[in-house]
Write an enzyme that holds these catalytic residues in place. Structure first.
Site, short mmCIF file in Angstrom:
data_model
loop_
_atom_site.label_atom_id
_atom_site.label_comp_id
_atom_site.label_asym_id
_atom_site.label_seq_id
_atom_site.Cartn_x
_atom_site.Cartn_y
_atom_site.Cartn_z
N ASP A 191 -17.37 6.77 -1.44
CA ASP A 191 -16.12 6.65 -0.70
C ASP A 191 -15.87 8.00 -0.04
O ASP A 191 -16.61 8.97 -0.28
CB ASP A 191 -14.99 6.27 -1.69
CG ASP A 191 -13.64 6.06 -1.02
OD1 ASP A 191 -13.60 5.89 0.23
OD2 ASP A 191 -12.61 6.06 -1.73
N ARG B 124 0.88 -1.18 0.00
CA ARG B 124 0.00 0.00 0.00
C ARG B 124 0.91 1.22 0.00
O ARG B 124 1.67 1.43 0.96
CB ARG B 124 -0.92 -0.02 1.22
CG ARG B 124 -1.66 1.29 1.42
CD ARG B 124 -2.77 1.18 2.45
NE ARG B 124 -3.91 0.48 1.90
CZ ARG B 124 -5.13 0.50 2.45
NH1 ARG B 124 -5.36 1.18 3.55
NH2 ARG B 124 -6.13 -0.16 1.89
N HIS C 198 -7.30 0.85 -6.48
CA HIS C 198 -7.46 -0.07 -5.35
C HIS C 198 -8.06 -1.36 -5.91
O HIS C 198 -9.24 -1.67 -5.70
CB HIS C 198 -8.38 0.57 -4.31
CG HIS C 198 -8.32 -0.06 -2.95
ND1 HIS C 198 -7.51 -1.15 -2.66
CD2 HIS C 198 -8.97 0.25 -1.79
CE1 HIS C 198 -7.68 -1.48 -1.39
NE2 HIS C 198 -8.54 -0.66 -0.84
N CYS D 275 -16.35 1.23 0.34
CA CYS D 275 -15.16 0.42 0.61
C CYS D 275 -14.79 0.43 2.09
O CYS D 275 -14.12 -0.47 2.56
CB CYS D 275 -13.99 0.94 -0.22
SG CYS D 275 -13.64 2.69 0.05
N ARG E 245 -13.29 -9.09 0.85
CA ARG E 245 -11.89 -8.76 0.60
C ARG E 245 -11.03 -10.00 0.83
O ARG E 245 -10.13 -10.33 0.05
CB ARG E 245 -11.42 -7.63 1.53
CG ARG E 245 -11.99 -6.25 1.22
CD ARG E 245 -11.45 -5.70 -0.08
NE ARG E 245 -10.00 -5.62 -0.10
CZ ARG E 245 -9.28 -4.62 0.43
NH1 ARG E 245 -9.89 -3.60 0.96
NH2 ARG E 245 -7.95 -4.64 0.38
N GLN F 3 -9.93 -4.06 -3.81
CA GLN F 3 -11.24 -3.58 -3.36
C GLN F 3 -12.29 -3.79 -4.46
O GLN F 3 -13.37 -4.31 -4.21
CB GLN F 3 -11.14 -2.09 -3.00
CG GLN F 3 -12.44 -1.51 -2.49
CD GLN F 3 -12.84 -2.06 -1.13
OE1 GLN F 3 -12.04 -2.04 -0.21
NE2 GLN F 3 -14.05 -2.56 -1.01
N1 CP Z 1 -11.27 -0.59 2.21
C1 CP Z 1 -10.02 -0.60 2.67
O1 CP Z 1 -9.06 -0.76 1.94
O2 CP Z 1 -9.93 -0.44 4.02
P1 CP Z 1 -8.59 -0.19 4.82
O3 CP Z 1 -8.06 1.17 4.42
O4 CP Z 1 -8.99 -0.23 6.27
O5 CP Z 1 -7.61 -1.26 4.48
N1 NVA Z 2 -10.06 6.48 -1.36
C1 NVA Z 2 -9.69 6.03 -0.04
C2 NVA Z 2 -9.91 4.57 0.09
C3 NVA Z 2 -9.66 4.00 1.45
C4 NVA Z 2 -9.84 2.52 1.50
C5 NVA Z 2 -8.25 6.40 0.23
O1 NVA Z 2 -7.41 6.24 -0.67
O2 NVA Z 2 -7.96 6.85 1.33
#
Ligand code: CP
Ligand code: NVA
Length: 340
Positions: free
Chosen positions: A250, A129, A156, A294, A322, A159
């Site tokens: 989101d 990430r 993502h 998400c 997930r 997701q």
């Molecule tokens: N939806 C998602 O990726 O959640 P987290 O940021 O908690 O991993």
């Molecule tokens: N768009 C959000 C998604 C979190 C799972 C972010 O990138 O923070």
């Protein structure tokens, strides 16, 4: 693709230490998942079939990743991604290491290339990430082991896979279904749009002006949509979501965008998923569309309690799934590969 294990197999399994081999062969050996663009519709259908088989009965897959090591690198916070990438593969017998990169970004202490060339000597898969998509691309270019995007500024993909899998559980077929995304044209919106286009799901992105999805993503989605008869629609008007099967939102400020908080303040207010908007986009006599997010949700901002807690909300199914789609993904990437 998988013959479901018969009841007797399952019972025998519970009473027996022998682990049966799952049917079907891994299809993603040696491949990365940095972008949804790297998968075709057939790949996704196979991933979903395996995820469904695992969810129905994990027994035949237990131990299938024994001896495999996965490193999970996180530059940003996480609940769902971190927990599902730790508990999921552990159930398959893999060993997962979490590496906190919140204090020092990947590439800071040594180059991304050198980092990748070290990691590939010890682990079978890199899950990451990151703030910048380019870091994942560089990692994937240099590491001989699969690299999985666990969220970046652009996409993502895990997701989106979980989301479309969740919808597939609700409908006989995804083809011809319609998903509306309302809010910021961000990473989650991008991966959803790309995946919908591949699977024949029409996708409408409703955003404020200046917060539309990125042009290159829309272009790629439109190219795929041609062959699946899906439509890709961009709008600034929430009414464009009328008559859709599901509506998704989101956060309005993603991780890494904190410096834009003031700029975004007030811009998204009329895009809040509240009862009034849900009623407005529901065709007469129908139930509300399914509500998707998400997570994490910012209750009172992009969604109200009445909507996220309503019977039409499937957000916790998405969260659970997930794990199933990621386990399917890792199994298809690693089950056939020799261990590091
Ligand atoms: N939806 C998602 O990726 O959640 P987290 O940021 O908690 O991993
Ligand atoms: N768009 C959000 C998604 C979190 C799972 C972010 O990138 O923070």
């Amino acid at each position: 693709m998988y013959a479901m294990p018969s009841k007797s197999t399952t019972i025998e399994h519970l009473h027996n230490t022998a682990v049966s081999k799952p049917e079907g062969s891994p299809i993603l050996s040696g491949r990365d998942l940095v972008s949804i663009n790297e998968l075709d519709a057939e790949d996704v259908r196979t991933l979903f079939a395996t995820a469904a088989a695992m969810k129905d009965d994990l027994t035949p897959f237990v131990g299938s990743l024994a001896g495999k090591s996965i490193i999970a690198l996180f530059e940003k916070p996480s609940l769902r991604t971190r927990v599902t990438f730790e508990t999921g593969p552990t159930r398959l017998g893999a060993h997962v290491m979490y590496f906190d990169h919140s204090q020092q970004r990947i590439g800071q202490r040594e180059s991304v290339k050198d980092y990748a060339l070290n990691l590939e000597r010890w682990v079978d898969c890199i899950v990451a990430r990151v703030f910048e998509h380019r870091v994942l691309r560089e990692m994937a270019e240099h590491a001989s082991v699969p690299v999985v995007n666990a969220l970046c500024d652009l996409e993502h993909p895990c997701q989106a896979l979980a989301d479309l899998f969740t919808l597939s559980e609700r409908f006989d077929t995804l083809e011809g279904k319609k998903l509306a995304y309302i809010g910021d044209g961000n990473n989650v919106c991008h991966s959803l749009m790309l995946l919908c286009a591949k699977l024949g799901v029409s996708f409408t992105a409703v955003t404020p002006k200046g917060f539309e999805p990125q042009f290159s993503v829309v272009r790629d989605a439109l190219a795929d949509a041609k062959s699946t008869n899906a439509t890709i629609t961009l709008s600034h008007n929430p009414d464009a979501a009328i008559g859709h099967d599901a509506v998704y939102t989101d956060c309005w400020v993603s991780m890494g965008q904190d410096h834009q908080k003031a700029l975004r303040d007030g811009v998204f207010d009329c895009y809040q998923l509240n009862e009034e908007l849900m009623e407005r986009i529901t065709e007469k006599g129908n139930d509300w569309p399914y509500f998707m997010h998400c997570l994490p949700a910012h209750r009172g901002q992009e969604v109200t309690d009445e909507v996220i807690d309503s019977p039409r909300s499937i957000v916790f199914d998405q969260a659970e799934n997930r794990m199933w789609v990621q386990n399917s993904l890792l199994w298809h990437m690693l089950a056939d590969a020799p261990s590091a």
